[in-house]
Design a protein around this motif. Sequence first.
Motif, PDB file in Angstrom:
ATOM      1  N   ALA A 107       4.207   7.126   4.059  1.00  0.00           N
ATOM      2  CA  ALA A 107       3.796   6.129   3.071  1.00  0.00           C
ATOM      3  C   ALA A 107       3.311   4.854   3.729  1.00  0.00           C
ATOM      4  CB  ALA A 107       4.942   5.834   2.114  1.00  0.00           C
ATOM      5  N   ALA A 108       3.811   4.549   4.927  1.00  0.00           N
ATOM      6  CA  ALA A 108       3.414   3.310   5.604  1.00  0.00           C
ATOM      7  C   ALA A 108       1.977   3.339   6.084  1.00  0.00           C
ATOM      8  CB  ALA A 108       4.351   3.050   6.784  1.00  0.00           C
ATOM      9  N   THR A 109       1.326   4.506   6.088  1.00  0.00           N
ATOM     10  CA  THR A 109      -0.084   4.563   6.489  1.00  0.00           C
ATOM     11  C   THR A 109      -1.009   3.978   5.442  1.00  0.00           C
ATOM     12  OG1 THR A 109      -0.247   6.806   5.590  1.00  0.00           O
ATOM     13  CG2 THR A 109       0.341   6.582   7.934  1.00  0.00           C
ATOM     14  N   VAL A 110      -0.574   3.933   4.198  1.00  0.00           N
ATOM     15  CA  VAL A 110      -1.410   3.393   3.115  1.00  0.00           C
ATOM     16  C   VAL A 110      -0.775   2.201   2.419  1.00  0.00           C
ATOM     17  CG1 VAL A 110      -2.607   5.566   2.679  1.00  0.00           C
ATOM     18  CG2 VAL A 110      -0.436   5.118   1.536  1.00  0.00           C
ATOM     19  N   ILE A 111       0.559   2.012   2.592  1.00  0.00           N
ATOM     20  CA  ILE A 111       1.274   0.908   1.952  1.00  0.00           C
ATOM     21  C   ILE A 111       1.982   0.129   3.043  1.00  0.00           C
ATOM     22  CG2 ILE A 111       3.000   0.266   0.217  1.00  0.00           C
ATOM     23  CD1 ILE A 111       2.556   2.918  -1.123  1.00  0.00           C
ATOM     24  N   PRO A 112       1.998  -1.187   2.985  1.00  0.00           N
ATOM     25  CA  PRO A 112       2.707  -1.968   4.005  1.00  0.00           C
ATOM     26  C   PRO A 112       4.188  -1.611   4.051  1.00  0.00           C
ATOM     27  CG  PRO A 112       1.254  -3.382   2.734  1.00  0.00           C
ATOM     28  CD  PRO A 112       1.246  -2.059   2.054  1.00  0.00           C
ATOM     29  N   LEU A 113       4.743  -1.572   5.245  1.00  0.00           N
ATOM     30  CA  LEU A 113       6.143  -1.201   5.421  1.00  0.00           C
ATOM     31  C   LEU A 113       7.073  -2.162   4.692  1.00  0.00           C
ATOM     32  CD1 LEU A 113       8.280   0.591   6.769  1.00  0.00           C
ATOM     33  CD2 LEU A 113       8.161  -0.919   8.774  1.00  0.00           C
ATOM     34  N   ARG A 114       6.735  -3.443   4.682  1.00  0.00           N
ATOM     35  CA  ARG A 114       7.575  -4.417   3.980  1.00  0.00           C
ATOM     36  C   ARG A 114       7.664  -4.102   2.491  1.00  0.00           C
ATOM     37  NH1 ARG A 114       9.243  -9.434   5.353  1.00  0.00           N
ATOM     38  NH2 ARG A 114       7.960  -9.333   7.250  1.00  0.00           N
ATOM     39  N   ALA A 115       6.533  -3.720   1.891  1.00  0.00           N
ATOM     40  CA  ALA A 115       6.546  -3.375   0.469  1.00  0.00           C
ATOM     41  C   ALA A 115       7.358  -2.107   0.215  1.00  0.00           C
ATOM     42  CB  ALA A 115       5.110  -3.202  -0.036  1.00  0.00           C
ATOM     43  N   ILE A 116       7.260  -1.132   1.123  1.00  0.00           N
ATOM     44  CA  ILE A 116       8.034   0.102   0.950  1.00  0.00           C
ATOM     45  C   ILE A 116       9.533  -0.177   1.010  1.00  0.00           C
ATOM     46  CG2 ILE A 116       8.511   2.360   1.948  1.00  0.00           C
ATOM     47  CD1 ILE A 116       5.654   2.443   2.935  1.00  0.00           C
ATOM     48  N   LEU A 117       9.963  -0.950   1.991  1.00  0.00           N
ATOM     49  CA  LEU A 117      11.390  -1.248   2.118  1.00  0.00           C
ATOM     50  C   LEU A 117      11.894  -2.088   0.956  1.00  0.00           C
ATOM     51  CD1 LEU A 117      11.643  -1.988   5.947  1.00  0.00           C
ATOM     52  CD2 LEU A 117      12.066   0.152   4.732  1.00  0.00           C
ATOM     53  N   ALA A 118      11.060  -2.995   0.454  1.00  0.00           N
ATOM     54  CA  ALA A 118      11.460  -3.788  -0.713  1.00  0.00           C
ATOM     55  C   ALA A 118      11.599  -2.909  -1.945  1.00  0.00           C
ATOM     56  CB  ALA A 118      10.448  -4.903  -0.960  1.00  0.00           C
ATOM     57  N   PHE A 119      10.699  -1.945  -2.096  1.00  0.00           N
ATOM     58  CA  PHE A 119      10.777  -1.028  -3.230  1.00  0.00           C
ATOM     59  C   PHE A 119      12.027  -0.153  -3.139  1.00  0.00           C
ATOM     60  CE2 PHE A 119       9.878   3.179  -5.004  1.00  0.00           C
ATOM     61  CZ  PHE A 119       9.621   2.839  -6.328  1.00  0.00           C
ATOM     62  N   LEU A 120      12.358   0.324  -1.946  1.00  0.00           N
ATOM     63  CA  LEU A 120      13.526   1.189  -1.757  1.00  0.00           C
ATOM     64  C   LEU A 120      14.827   0.414  -1.656  1.00  0.00           C
ATOM     65  CD1 LEU A 120      12.072   3.700   0.853  1.00  0.00           C
ATOM     66  CD2 LEU A 120      12.348   4.056  -1.599  1.00  0.00           C
ATOM     67  N   ARG A 121      14.751  -0.918  -1.605  1.00  0.00           N
ATOM     68  CA  ARG A 121      15.937  -1.753  -1.432  1.00  0.00           C
ATOM     69  C   ARG A 121      16.673  -1.375  -0.147  1.00  0.00           C
ATOM     70  NH1 ARG A 121      18.757  -3.155  -7.245  1.00  0.00           N
ATOM     71  NH2 ARG A 121      16.905  -4.082  -8.177  1.00  0.00           N
ATOM     72  N   LEU A 122      15.918  -1.189   0.913  1.00  0.00           N
ATOM     73  CA  LEU A 122      16.440  -0.853   2.224  1.00  0.00           C
ATOM     74  C   LEU A 122      16.137  -2.006   3.169  1.00  0.00           C
ATOM     75  CD1 LEU A 122      17.734   1.312   4.067  1.00  0.00           C
ATOM     76  CD2 LEU A 122      15.415   2.143   4.533  1.00  0.00           C
TER      77      LEU A 122
END
Length: 430
Positions: A107-122
């Motif tokens: 998912a980090a290839t198309v979405i910023p890693l910061r946004a992914i971790l914020a979405f997952l609450r990780l």
Amino acid sequence: FRERRSGTLIVPWFDVDYCRRAREPRSSSISVLIRRGCVTSELLKSHDHDIDKLECEVMRLRSQAAKLRALVRLLLVVLKLSGFTWERFRVPNGANKLKFLNSIGSAATVIPLRAILAFLRLSHSRYHAWNQAETCGLNDRNSCPRTTPSGLTSGEIDTIRELVMAKEYRHLNTGALARLAQRLGKVFASPTSWYRMVRLHDWKRPRNRVYPPKPKVGIRAAKPNEIWHIDTSIVRLLDGRRAYLHAIIDNFSRRILAWCVGGTFDPAATASLLQQAATGLTDVVPQVYMDSGVENTNSAVTAFVESGTLKRILAQVDVVFSNSMIEAWWRMLKHQWLYLNELDSVETVQKLVAFYVEQHNSHVPHSAFKGWQTPDEMYFSKGAEVPEQLKAARIVARQARRESNLANRCNACQTETQIVQIDPKKTDTT
């Protein structure tokens, strides 16, 4: 417009509707793309002959993107409302954790890693810690073994589980089993570590207890003054002194027949209470259950028993039953009332006991009776109509509750009611 895929620059079809709304000729839009180097004329010419198919593909992709956006919004709301956080949820299995990390990497290839971790609450620290420990195969481990070299190994944890679950060691408690394992040379770990492992993995020891069959219902009387229970209890005051409580309870009605509070232990108090409770008895000889203490076997009590007014029965001596009914009342008196107040003197305890006895006898319904009558009503046979009154009151309360709930209407209910009440035949069409 750009997307780099396998080193080749390709361009998806541009928005035809946008060009029409902007009143921009299609040829002008294509020329702009060619001048900027976003696309070659050969690539566009190869698709000119299938514009309708490309527009259908665009519509399909738009619909799919809208569905995905709706699902993402729904999952985000559910995630926020559930209060889920990775700080309280563990993924101890190494294979599952590897799949999770690979999904985040894709998912980090198309979405910023910061946004992914914020979405997952990780948190970032936990994500990078998982990445560093990825090669450790974290099966049932809180952290990487290399970062905690003094922790128990997987082999030691398996040995602890086998010993805890073994039937041949079920007669030992966990602490003794931890010490025995060290003597046997199997696991050298403290009992605290054993307790932590048992609690963490929720291991159940094979220690199902089998007791001899016991009666679920103890001795019960069929009428008032048939069976009494008498006992003495002690309450410690704030200054270290003691207050001695004596009471008699009727088995059938649970009514306290007599009681007293003293600052010293007086064996003669039992005989005095028996005389007080037996006042007015006619044509009945109560069986008084008591223990074999000196307050119940002294000469004063023996003389009163020999007069024929009552019959003395020593609990667990003359019969197999215990004197549990009065002991249960002591527990309620102490934990539900006395221990909620400052017991500074014997007089204070006497006032508190007087209040609780009056409430217990006259006001508080007892759960042992189907209609929840009070002990006084059962003792004096005045509560026969209480079950029917409560049954009728429950029916009225349910009906009132239903009417109250139906009377509460929201805006949607009111609008629906108004629409239903409109009669088309009576509507003026002029």
